[in-house]
Write an enzyme that holds these catalytic residues in place. Structure first.
Site, short mmCIF file in Angstrom:
data_model
loop_
_atom_site.label_atom_id
_atom_site.label_comp_id
_atom_site.label_asym_id
_atom_site.label_seq_id
_atom_site.Cartn_x
_atom_site.Cartn_y
_atom_site.Cartn_z
N MET A 62 -10.80 2.90 -5.04
CA MET A 62 -11.12 4.02 -6.12
C MET A 62 -12.58 4.27 -6.21
O MET A 62 -13.08 4.47 -7.43
CB MET A 62 -10.62 3.47 -7.51
CG MET A 62 -9.33 2.77 -7.49
SD MET A 62 -8.73 1.99 -8.93
CE MET A 62 -9.56 0.33 -8.77
N ALA A 112 -3.45 4.92 2.57
CA ALA A 112 -3.06 3.86 3.59
C ALA A 112 -1.82 3.42 4.02
O ALA A 112 -1.21 3.13 2.87
CB ALA A 112 -4.25 2.51 3.02
N PRO A 152 0.53 -1.08 -0.12
CA PRO A 152 -0.02 0.00 -0.16
C PRO A 152 0.76 1.46 -0.01
O PRO A 152 0.25 2.37 0.06
CB PRO A 152 -0.81 0.09 1.31
CG PRO A 152 -0.07 -1.16 2.08
CD PRO A 152 0.75 -1.87 1.32
N LYS A 194 -0.10 5.31 -14.42
CA LYS A 194 -1.43 5.35 -15.03
C LYS A 194 -2.47 5.90 -13.65
O LYS A 194 -2.49 5.31 -12.56
CB LYS A 194 -2.03 4.08 -15.46
CG LYS A 194 -1.53 3.50 -16.57
CD LYS A 194 -2.09 2.39 -17.49
CE LYS A 194 -2.05 1.26 -16.31
NZ LYS A 194 -2.93 0.12 -16.67
N ASP A 216 4.36 1.70 -11.57
CA ASP A 216 3.02 2.53 -11.73
C ASP A 216 3.43 3.84 -10.99
O ASP A 216 4.01 3.84 -9.98
CB ASP A 216 1.96 1.76 -10.98
CG ASP A 216 1.27 0.90 -11.97
OD1 ASP A 216 2.05 0.91 -13.34
OD2 ASP A 216 0.56 -0.20 -11.77
#
Length: 487
Positions: free
Chosen positions: A395, A424, A237, A282, A260
């Site tokens: 999300m 988180a 996370p 992204k 990412d």
């Protein structure tokens, strides 16, 4: 009192020279009955030395260890003649004067000796030891303290694969074959680099000795041909110390790290220093590369013989598009492996001290995205929420109002407890609490730019709300009712 410290170049030099004694089959004498002697015998048990424990009245635990491990125990008090034939000597009697006498007598016989807790009577120091026999890492601090050495030992131990010793023994087995089949120089160095960080090492880590031998034979047949491999790695996370040990190890082996946008830079930086780093971030409304682009990139790097870490936030198999990447790699014949990570739902629950399942209240857990609840058709699992399942929504900030409305329309009570976590596990995390009726306010929290997790359900009422703020934008938060059903 002012004390001068040596910050010169000489102060950066060691006062001891690290070395390994050859002790296989040779006598190492340990004198003492208590914990210190016990500790030295345990340390020596990592070797093939002939350990002789001279203990006339050993403590109970020490005596049990000596018997259970077939140590050569001689119930004798110290006498000078007992030093004869020893390669090393440990004086650990607990009597400082006696320990000094033992060292003096050993030195007279030109035998290196060590008196516990008396540095001036130590010809050598016992390090903190990490063993993957035949590989050993010894850590010395020249008296800075055993606690520091043990802390360093714990970190090194985490870095080294449990299979490293078996891999090293396999290398010994193939050493002659490599010298006979692989030309000396850069090609042989590359052979061994690929041996210790390629398909051979991967097979040994998985306990597949047969495949490891086959991989070595392939290396010997074509030492100039590199085989690519891709790891799909869950970065967790966000907190660096929630990264798995396996993830840390493969990051140190990667030639290329493809990561990412949600992966923190601190985790990307944990990779090998000279590895190439490629951002394919992204985020909503800002896609630097399409998924097809990423698939093609991974295949191209694999075909070039690269060892690639595809670093994803959370777990790669939970909303990580790993299915598409695995399919592309399979179709291209590129070897790959999944390295799981801690998914955000678990980290969010930990931040809230929130039981995702609670006996008698919630026995099932649903992972979903907010967009699953924004369509025209209500998902089949929505009825489970009404019967008490805990829902973890990934999300979900931008569609919070739609999520709340659809769940309430399905029959979920408006007073159902809701926990919201931004970032988180990280130092900058933010925790909010409220009810399903408050959830639409989340869409108006424009200051929340990090990844947001929403957890909904009766079990959420068991969370710790002391460090969280009200989700409702107006009005003071009421006391959330905590109900536990104890079976």
């Amino acid at each position: 009192m002012h004390t001068e410290h040596d910050f010169s170049a000489a102060g950066d030099r060691l006062s001891t020279f690290p070395a390994f004694f050859r002790v296989e089959g040779r006598q190492v004498a340990v004198f003492g009955n208590g914990d210190e002697a016990f500790a030295k015998v345990r340390l020596l048990s990592n070797t093939n030395a002939h350990i002789i424990a001279y203990a006339d009245e050993p403590d109970d635990n020490f005596a049990r260890y000596l018997a259970d491990n077939s140590v050569d125990h001689r119930a004798l008090a110290y006498a000078e003649n007992l030093l004869d034939g020893a390669t090393l000597v440990f004086a650990a009697t607990g009597d400082e004067r006696l320990d000094r006498d033992i060292v003096v007598a050993a030195r007279a016989r030109k035998i290196p000796a060590n008196a516990v807790d008396q540095p001036e009577f130590c010809d050598f120091f016992t390090p903190a030891l990490v063993t993957r026999a035949p590989v050993a890492v010894a850590i010395g601090t020249e008296g800075a303290g055993p606690v520091l050495a043990q802390m360093i030992r714990a970190r090194v131990d985490q870095m080294l694969s449990p299979s490293l010793g078996k891999l090293a023994r396999l290398a010994v087995h193939y050493r002659d074959a490599a010298e006979n089949n692989v030309p000396k120089g850069a090609l042989r160095r590359n052979f061994w680099r690929r041996f210790f960080s390629g398909a051979v090492a991967d097979a040994m880590a998985n306990g597949d000795t047969l495949t490891a031998h086959q991989a070595v034979e392939q290396l010997l047949d074509a030492p100039e041909k590199a085989e690519g491999r891709v790891w799909l790695v869950g970065a967790g996370p966000g907190a660096e110390d929630l990264l798995t040990l396996r993830a840390q190890r493969v990051l140190m082996e990667a030639d290329v790290i493809v990561y990412d946008a949600l992966v923190p830079q601190a985790i990307v930086d944990m990779g090998r220093r000279d590895a190439e780093r490629l951002s394919v971030g992204k985020r909503k409304g800002c896609h630097s590369k399409s998924q097809d682009d990423i698939n093609r990139l991974l295949v191209r790097l694999g075909r070039q013989g690269m060892r690639v870490v595809r670093l994803k936030s959370g777990d790669p198999l939970v909303y990580g598009r790993a299915g598409e990447e695995m399919a592309a790699l399979r179709d291209a014949g590129i070897a790959y492996e999944i390295v799981p990570g801690i998914t955000s739902a678990f980290a969010a629950a930990a931040d809230f001290e929130l039981p995702l399942t609670l006996r008698g209240v919630a026995s099932s857990l649903i992972f979903t995205t907010g967009h699953d609840l924004a369509g025209d058709v209500l998902p089949d699992w929505a009825r489970l929420a009404v019967s008490g399942a805990t829902i973890a929504v990934y999300m979900g900030r931008s569609v919070a109002a739609s999520v709340a409305k659809r769940l309430m329309d399905a029959g979920l009570a408006v007073e159902t407890t809701v926990a919201v976590i931004e970032n988180a596990s990280r130092a900058d995390r933010r925790l909010l609490h409220g009810t399903l009726n408050d959830l639409p306010d989340l869409e108006h929290r424009d200051e929340m730019t990090g990844p947001v997790m929403v957890i909904i359900g009766d079990a959420v009422a068991g969370a710790n709300f002391e460090k969280s703020e009200s989700l409702a934008l107006s009005g003071a938060p009421g006391d959330l009712k905590r109900e536990y059903v104890n079976g």
